[in-house]
Design an enzyme around this catalytic site. Structure first.
Site, short mmCIF file in Angstrom:
data_model
loop_
_atom_site.label_atom_id
_atom_site.label_comp_id
_atom_site.label_asym_id
_atom_site.label_seq_id
_atom_site.Cartn_x
_atom_site.Cartn_y
_atom_site.Cartn_z
N LYS A 127 29.93 53.54 26.20
CA LYS A 127 30.37 52.44 25.33
C LYS A 127 29.96 52.64 23.87
CE LYS A 127 31.86 50.92 29.14
NZ LYS A 127 33.08 51.62 29.53
N GLU A 131 25.26 43.85 19.23
CA GLU A 131 26.49 43.32 18.61
C GLU A 131 26.27 41.85 18.28
OE1 GLU A 131 30.07 43.76 20.90
OE2 GLU A 131 30.28 45.87 20.41
N HIS A 179 32.25 38.43 35.27
CA HIS A 179 32.91 39.66 34.86
C HIS A 179 33.95 40.16 35.85
CE1 HIS A 179 30.11 39.61 31.57
NE2 HIS A 179 29.13 39.48 32.43
N ARG A 233 41.93 53.97 33.48
CA ARG A 233 42.52 53.92 34.82
C ARG A 233 43.71 52.96 34.83
NH1 ARG A 233 38.19 50.26 34.76
NH2 ARG A 233 38.95 48.14 35.07
#
Ligand code: MV4
Length: 510
Positions: free
Chosen positions: A119, A203, A238, A295
Site C-alpha cells: 500500500k 493519513e 470491511h 483481480r
C-alpha cells in the site's frame, strides 16, 4: 501475437468458479475445476468439464497450495489458470510459479501484483502518476517523536495504516496526540502478525467518506480503458454487502476525472488485465486514491450489467494477447445495477456464519434479475470458507426501478436450512437514506447501531403468522399421516361414519 486458450483451470470454488466456467462455455474453452474434500459434490465441480481433487477441506491444504494447483494444471494440460478472487488471486509468487511452469496466469504480471499489493508503494505510484491522495506521510524508520511530529503536521484525527494492509487490519484511528504512540505500536504489531510486515504509514482520517471504485481493462498493447464506477459504501467490517453502478453521486464530469486517474495509475504500474482502482470520496465530492485491486472483484457483475461487457471473457482475451475491442468512447453506461451479497449468516446475531444443508432453495428470476449462485438445493454450506452463497444482481432503467426489482427478487428468494442475509437486504431496500442514495462507509453502523435488521411492519408480521400456522398444520398432518395408512387417513365426521357404515353393510352381506 495471440495464442488461443483451450483449457482453463479454475483455482477457486463457489459462485465465482461457476461464473468463470460459464464464461469458458460461452467461449468454447474447456474448464477444469479443483475441489477439496468437503467440495466433492459442489456446484462448481458438477458444472465444470473436468474436476480434480486437491486436498483436505481447510483452504491451507487445498485451494491455497500453489504446487497442488500448478501440478493439476500441468496434468490436465490446462494452458491457463484463473484464480477468481480471494485465495491465490493476488499472490505474486503463485502468478510467478504459473508463468515458470508455462501456464498463463489470468491476471496482471507478478511484479504489478507485488507493487500494488504494497500500500505504501501503491501510494507512491499514485502520487507519481498525479492522482490525488489523502494528505499523509510514510513514517518508516522514524522514531516516535518524529512520527508524532508528522501526525501533528497532518492534523488529528489521523489514520495509521499498514503497508501490507487491506481489510482494515493494522488500521487505527487516532484522535489525539496522547493516544498516538500506543496506537502506532498496536497497529504495527497487528500488521506484523497479519502480514509479516510491520511497516505503517499515516493519513489524514476522513470521517464519513464514500467508497467508490473504477473498473479498468488494460491489454498487453498499451491500451487501457475505464468502465465506470461502483459505489461500495455499504459494508460492515470491511466486507462489502451491497454494491451498485453507477454511483448515485457521480456525475459525468466526476466519472471522467476518476476514470482518467485510474487509467493513469494503471499505466504507471504497467497494468495488464482487469483491475479496480479504489477511491475515497468526501462529502464535497473530492476524491482520493485508496488502493488498486489486481483481480476480478466480487462486485464485477454490476459493471457488466451497465456496460454490457463480460469481464471474464475480456480477461481471457487479454490473457490471449488480443488488443481490446473497445476504445473509451465505445463505453456507454445504460441503466442502473445493484448487487446484494447473499451470505449464509445470521444478521440478528452479529452475522455469525450459518452452516449446514440447504433444505430449501429457490432463486428469483424475471425482468432484470441475475443470480450468480454457488450453491444448489441440498448443497452443504461448509464451515471452511467464506459464507457467501450467491449474489443477486438486478438491473433496471434507473435506480428507482432497480431498487423495486431488487425488493421483488429478494421476496422471491427462498433459503432454508441455513440462515441468510436476505431479510437484511430487504430492510436496506426500504431504508430512506439508501433510497435517497445518502451513503457512506459508516451507513450500517449509523443506521443500525444495534444490528437490528428486523422488518416488523404489519405485512411481514401477518405473513409470518400465516407461515407459522401453515407450518404447524402441515407438521400435524405429517404426524397423523405417519401413524395411519394413506387409505385410512382421517376425514371429516360424515366420511368416517359412512365408511364405518359401508363396512357394516359389507360384513352383513356375508
Ligand atoms: C481510510 C478511511 C478514512 N480516511 N483512509 C478501510 C480499508 C482500507 N483499505 C482503507 N480504509 C479506509 N481508509 C482515510 N484516510 C476509511 C476507510 C474505511 C473504509 C474504506 C472503504 C470501505 C469501507 C471502509 C470502512 C471503514 C473505513
Amino acid at each position: 501475437m495471440t495464442e488461443k486458450i483451450k483449457k482453463i483451470l479454475i483455482a477457486n470454488r463457489g459462485e465465482i468458479a461457476v461464473r468463470i466456467i460459464r464464461a469458458c462455455r460461452d467461449l468454447g474453452i474447456e474448464s477444469a475445476a479443483v475441489y477439496s474434500e468437503c467440495d466433492k459434490t459442489a456446484y462448481h465441480v458438477r458444472m465444470a468439464d473436468e474436476a480434480y481433487y486437491i486436498g483436505p477441506s481447510p483452504s491451507t491444504e487445498s485451494y491455497l497450495v500453489h504446487e497442488r494447483i500448478i501440478e493439476t494444471a500441468r496434468k490436465c494440460k490446462a494452458d491457463a489458470v484463473h484464480p477468481g478472487y480471494g485465495f491465490l488471486a493476488e499472490n505474486p509468487s503463485f502468478a510467478e510459479k504459473c508463468l515458470e511452469a508455462g501456464i498463463i496466469f489470468i491476471g496482471p504480471k507478478p511484479e504489478t501484483i507485488r507493487l500494488l499489493g504494497d500500500k505504501l508503494l501503491a501510494r507512491d505510484t499514485a502520487l507519481k502518476a498525479g492522482l490525488p491522495v489523502v494528505p499523509g506521510r510514510d513514517i518508516g524508520g522514524l522514531d516516535i517523536a518524529s512520527a508524532l511530529a508528522a501526525a501533528t503536521d497532518i492534523g488529528f484525527p489521523v489514520l495509521v495504516k499498514a503497508a501490507g494492509g487491506g481489510g482494515g487490519k493494522g488500521m487505527r484511528v487516532v484522535t489525539s496526540e496522547d493516544l498516538f504512540a500506543e496506537s502506532l505500536k498496536s497497529a504495527a504489531n497487528e500488521a506484523a502478525s497479519a502480514f509479516g510486515d510491520s511497516r505503517v504509514f499515516l493519513e489524514k482520517y476522513l470521517p464519513r467518506p464514500r467508497h467508490i471504485e473504477i473498473q479498468i481493462l488494460a491489454d498487453t498493447h498499451g491500451n487501457c480503458i475505464y468502465l465506470g464506477e461502483r459505489e461500495c459504501s455499504i459494508q460492515r467490517r470491511h466486507q462489502k454487502v451491497i454494491e451498485e453502478s453507477p454511483s448515485p453521486v457521480v456525475t459525468e464530469a466526476l466519472r471522467e476525472q476518476m476514470g482518467r486517474a485510474a487509467v493513469s495509475i494503471a499505466r504507471s504500474a504497467g497494468y495488464v488485465g482487469a483491475g479496480t482502482v479504489e477511491f475515497l470520496v468526501d462529502h464535497d465530492l473530492s476524491f482520493y486514491f485508496l488502493e488498486v485491486n489486481t483481480r476480478l472483484q466480487v462486485e464485477h457483475p454490476v459493471t457488466e450489467m451497465v456496460t454490457g461487457l463480460d469481464l471474464v471473457k475480456e480477461q481471457v482475451f487479454i490473457a490471449e494477447g488480443a488488443p481490446l475491442k473497445y476504445i473509451q468512447e465505445d463505453i456507454k453506461l445504460l441503466g442502473h445495477a445493484i448487487e446484494c451479497r447473499i451470505y449464509a449468516e445470521k444478521p440478528e446475531e452479529g452475522f455469525v456464519p450459518s452452516t449446514g444443508t440447504l433444505t430449501h432453495y429457490r432463486i428469483p428470476a424475471g425482468p432484470g434479475v441475475r443470480v450468480d449462485s454457488g450453491v444448489l438445493l441440498n448443497s452443504q454450506i461448509p464451515i471452511f470458507y467464506d459464507p457467501m452463497i450467491a449474489k443477486l444482481i438486478v438491473w433496471g432503467k434507473d435506480r428507482r426501478e432497480t431498487i423495486d426489482r431488487t425488493r421483488r427478487a429478494l421476496q422471491e428468494y427462498r433459503v432454508g436450512g441455513v440462515d441468510s442475509t436476505i431479510g437484511f437486504h430487504l430492510t436496506i431496500m426500504d431504508n430512506e437514506k439508501f433510497i435517497r442514495g445518502d451513503l457512506s462507509t459508516r451507513f450500517l453502523e449509523e443506521e443500525y447501531p444495534d444490528n437490528d435488521y428486523h422488518r416488523l411492519d404489519g405485512e411481514v408480521l401477518e405473513k409470518a403468522a400465516i407461515a407459522v400456522a401453515l407450518d404447524s398444520f402441515i407438521n400435524e398432518r405429517k404426524i397423523i399421516l405417519s401413524q395411519t395408512s394413506s387409505h385410512n387417513r382421517p376425514a371429516c365426521g360424515w366420511v368416517t361414519y359412512h365408511r364405518k357404515n359401508s363396512l357394516r353393510q359389507f360384513r352383513g352381506s356375508r
